[in-house]
Design a protein around this motif. Structure first.
Motif, short mmCIF file in Angstrom:
data_model
loop_
_atom_site.label_atom_id
_atom_site.label_comp_id
_atom_site.label_asym_id
_atom_site.label_seq_id
_atom_site.Cartn_x
_atom_site.Cartn_y
_atom_site.Cartn_z
N LEU A 49 0.42 13.46 12.41
CA LEU A 49 0.50 12.11 12.99
C LEU A 49 0.80 12.16 14.48
CD1 LEU A 49 2.53 9.82 10.56
CD2 LEU A 49 0.30 9.36 11.53
N PHE A 52 -2.22 13.51 16.40
CA PHE A 52 -3.29 12.50 16.51
C PHE A 52 -2.89 11.44 17.54
CE2 PHE A 52 -4.95 13.55 12.09
CZ PHE A 52 -6.14 14.06 12.57
N SER A 53 -1.61 11.06 17.48
CA SER A 53 -1.15 10.01 18.38
C SER A 53 -1.19 10.47 19.83
CB SER A 53 0.27 9.61 17.98
OG SER A 53 0.71 8.50 18.70
N ALA A 67 1.46 4.09 17.99
CA ALA A 67 1.44 3.77 16.56
C ALA A 67 1.79 4.98 15.71
CB ALA A 67 0.06 3.23 16.18
N GLY A 68 1.22 6.14 16.06
CA GLY A 68 1.49 7.34 15.28
C GLY A 68 2.94 7.77 15.37
N PHE A 71 4.95 5.49 13.24
CA PHE A 71 4.73 5.84 11.83
C PHE A 71 5.67 6.96 11.42
CE2 PHE A 71 0.86 5.95 8.71
CZ PHE A 71 1.74 5.93 7.65
N PHE A 74 9.11 5.87 10.57
CA PHE A 74 9.18 5.26 9.24
C PHE A 74 9.13 6.31 8.14
CE2 PHE A 74 7.98 1.43 11.57
CZ PHE A 74 8.81 0.51 10.96
N VAL B 125 1.30 1.75 7.87
CA VAL B 125 2.76 1.92 7.91
C VAL B 125 3.42 0.99 6.91
CG1 VAL B 125 4.80 1.88 9.36
CG2 VAL B 125 2.62 2.54 10.35
N PHE B 128 2.75 2.12 3.35
CA PHE B 128 3.53 3.30 2.96
C PHE B 128 4.99 2.93 2.68
CE2 PHE B 128 6.05 7.14 3.96
CZ PHE B 128 5.53 7.97 3.00
N VAL B 129 5.58 2.13 3.57
CA VAL B 129 6.99 1.76 3.39
C VAL B 129 7.16 0.92 2.12
CG1 VAL B 129 8.91 0.47 4.37
CG2 VAL B 129 7.53 1.93 5.83
N VAL B 173 -2.69 9.81 7.15
CA VAL B 173 -2.68 10.48 8.46
C VAL B 173 -4.11 10.78 8.89
CG1 VAL B 173 -2.02 12.57 9.66
CG2 VAL B 173 -0.39 11.43 8.16
N PHE B 176 -5.70 7.70 10.06
CA PHE B 176 -5.20 7.37 11.40
C PHE B 176 -5.90 8.23 12.45
CE2 PHE B 176 -2.12 8.36 14.82
CZ PHE B 176 -2.06 7.11 15.40
N GLY B 177 -6.10 9.50 12.11
CA GLY B 177 -6.78 10.39 13.04
C GLY B 177 -8.22 9.95 13.30
N GLY B 180 -7.74 6.09 14.88
CA GLY B 180 -6.86 5.90 16.02
C GLY B 180 -6.01 4.66 15.91
N SER B 181 -5.92 4.11 14.70
CA SER B 181 -5.14 2.90 14.49
C SER B 181 -4.64 2.88 13.05
CB SER B 181 -6.00 1.67 14.76
OG SER B 181 -5.42 0.54 14.17
N THR B 182 -3.53 2.18 12.81
CA THR B 182 -3.03 2.10 11.44
C THR B 182 -3.45 0.80 10.77
OG1 THR B 182 -0.97 1.20 12.31
CG2 THR B 182 -1.01 3.56 11.83
#
Lengths: 110, 486
Positions: A49, A52-53, A67-68, A71, A74, B125, B128-129, B173, B176-177, B180-182
């Motif tokens: 993460l 990537f971020s 954002a990463g 994350f 969290f 995020v 997941f939480v 993950v 996200f890679g 580039g955004s969640t």
């Protein structure tokens, strides 16, 4: 020739750690060892993460949306909560059975 | 941040506040009697709140797009509240080994709240939480009580759950890679544009995610915990897991795959549809084959729930049309399955409280001992089998129809497997029904379940029959909920 560390390096390390983690989690027969494997898997995910971020297009452009990184915070929090529950549960089982070896926790068939 | 945002998560806030109140009341008074009414009151308030949102047709996003409200989230929220309410009202006789009433009801409410947030989450995020909060609370619920089996079940659930969560996280993950955004909306856009070079990463990501949510949905091969946990946990907890947790699992699968991974229009969705098709076929076959051999009814219902998860997953596989037939069928199935499973499990609680065992042979001649209970249980078994005029029949019909309408050859074969499995499942459901109706009772003494149990059983039976004969209200709600997914 530059020796800079790239995204691929981070991802390779992350992949290896994840692999070790899953091997430990599925292979070990001690409940605490399984949890250690899970912890490795989570940290492998965290590493990826962050990479990537940090290497993302937005960060490179100077916008730096994190954002990463957020994350990861969290994930760490959730992992801590989960570990608390897990250790409490292990203590509970130990009180009943005096063992946390998964092979011997077998009142019911797996 | 404005206060408006909190209106969107209102029902969940009400439930969490109620959970805290229940704990405080338990601590302050030390009397068990007051916590259950308080839990019921909380659920009623949350239901009212969600109903207001539904009536006002509230919609939109809050918290930077991480949380949303639409017909889908309201459908899931109301379903979860109804299930929890049934557990609170009728669960008491099954809690003989759980002394910690305050904790039980507080955790139940907290778990419901986090599952509602899970359905509302639109960001990796938040998902997941919410998912991990749900899980952690449920681990404790399973382990509650002075029973070596319960704590063993809790530990097994926790270890498999922790591994599944870590696998799921790695999938997140990778997404996200790639994106580039969640945010699921951004991910959906990025996935739709993927070229061949990132195709493999997308496939690995959705396989990992399917493993993570497959654990919650209890489909093969992520099902190993189900029989032990269903058997070991206090029966009210088992009811809660089998109805609510499964609904939440399918809800988040729908959200992740339909909203985040391309709905019905990308090559990626054709890939994961096949994955769910295979998982569905394997789940129902293995679940049914294992259920046939069980003599403990809670284990039997555990394997049955694996097989049923396979049936529901057929609806997930039926994505190829690009329509919302599949998700609508899944949501309808979840609604009817909740009613059916609640009826069956609450009957099991009532019999277990009286007989002190969950063995199949203790159900012999139940019709003569407690006719009302026996009739409801048999009705639920018919619904689980999928025989008309019960809701289970229509649920299967809708799911299978959505697959056939998908128009692909392999989907038709999937339905063939599913129909074959229905015949297989009839063997053990109807064997149980025959034991209840025809066999000589071991102990002929008649008995009457408590009034609260009777009320919930009646409601479940009416639900099973009503939605079997007049499915329109529920299927309409499921359709509009599914339409909100895209």
């Amino acid at each position: 020739m530059s020796l800079s560390v790239t995204l691929a390096h981070y991802l390779a390390v992350s992949g290896v750690v994840f692999g070790i983690g899953i091997a430990v989690a599925l292979g070990k027969r001690n409940a605490i060892a399984v949890l250690m494997g899970v912890e490795l898997m989570l940290n492998a995910a965290n590493l990826a993460l962050l990479a990537f971020s940090r290497f993302g297009a937005a960060f490179e452009a100077g916008d730096a949306p994190l954002a990463g990184h957020a994350f990861v915070v969290f994930v760490l929090t959730v992992a801590a909560a989960e570990a608390a529950v897990a250790l409490a549960m292990a203590v509970l089982v130990y009180r009943h059975r005096e063992t946390i070896e998964l092979d011997r926790i077998n009142l019911m068939r797996w | 941040m404005n206060l408006e945002a909190f209106h969107f998560i209102g029902p969940a806030i009400v439930l969490l506040a109620g959970a805290v109140l229940v704990l405080l009341a338990d601590l302050a008074t030390g009397r068990r009697a007051c916590v259950r009414p308080l839990a019921m009151l909380t659920l009623a308030a949350a239901a009212l709140y969600a109903a207001t949102q539904a009536a006002a047709d509230t919609g939109g996003q809050a918290f930077g797009g991480a949380i949303g409200v639409d017909r889908f989230t309201i459908y899931v929220a109301l379903l979860l509240i109804v299930i929890t309410a049934a557990v609170v009202v009728a669960g008491e006789p099954g809690l003989t080994r759980v002394a910690q009433r305050g904790e039980f009801y507080a955790l139940l409410l907290a778990s419901t709240a986090s599952m509602m947030l899970l359905a509302q989450a639109r960001d990796l995020v938040a998902i997941f939480v919410a998912l991990e909060t749900t899980s952690a609370v449920q681990y404790i619920l399973v382990g509650l009580g002075r029973d070596a089996r319960a704590s063993e079940a809790g530990l097994k659930y926790l270890l498999t759950g922790a591994i599944a969560a870590a696998v799921l996280l790695y999938g997140f993950v990778l997404l996200f890679g790639i994106a580039g955004s969640t945010s699921l909306a951004d991910i959906s856009r990025a996935v739709a544009e993927t070229g061949d070079e990132t195709r493999l990463a997308v496939v690995v990501a959705f396989v990992l995610i399917a493993a993570g949510v497959g654990f919650k949905m209890a489909i093969v091969p992520f099902h190993a915990w189900v029989p032990d946990v269903y058997q070991g946990a206090a029966t009210p907890v088992t009811v809660f897991l089998s109805a609510a947790s499964k609904a939440a699992g399918f809800a988040i699968a729908l959200r992740l795959f339909y909203t985040g991974l391309g709905g019905g229009d990308t090559p990626v969705s054709a890939d994961w549809a096949k994955l769910f098709g295979v998982l569905a076929a394997v789940s129902m076959t293995l679940g049914n084959l294992a259920a046939i051999q069980q003599t403990d009814v809670k284990r039997l219902l555990g394997y049955s729930s694996i097989a049923q998860a396979g049936n529901i997953a057929v609806g997930l596989a039926a994505v190829a049309t690009g329509s919302t037939l599949g998700p609508a069928a899944v949501l309808f199935f979840l609604g009817t399955y909740a009613a059916t499973n609640l009826g069956a499990f609450i009957a099991v609680i009532a019999v277990g409280a009286r007989v002190g065992s969950d063995e199949l042979r203790d159900y012999a001649g139940l019709l003569r001992r407690s006719p009302g209970l026996a009739i409801v249980l048999v009705l639920c078994l018919l619904s689980l089998t999928g025989l008309p005029p019960t809701a289970g029949f229509l649920a299967k019909l809708y799911v299978f129809n959505s697959a056939v309408q998908g128009g692909e050859q392999w989907l038709v074969w999937l339905v063939v497997v599913a129909v074959f499995n229905t015949a297989l499942s009839a063997y053990y459901y109807l064997r149980w029904a025959r034991t209840i109706l025809l066999d000589e009772p071991l102990d002929p003494a008649p008995f009457q379940p408590p009034a609260a149990t009777n009320a919930v059983l009646t409601a479940a039976a009416l639900g099973v029959l009503f939605f079997g004969i007049v499915p329109t209200p529920l299927i309409d709600a499921a359709r509009s909920a599914a339409a909100a997914l895209a």
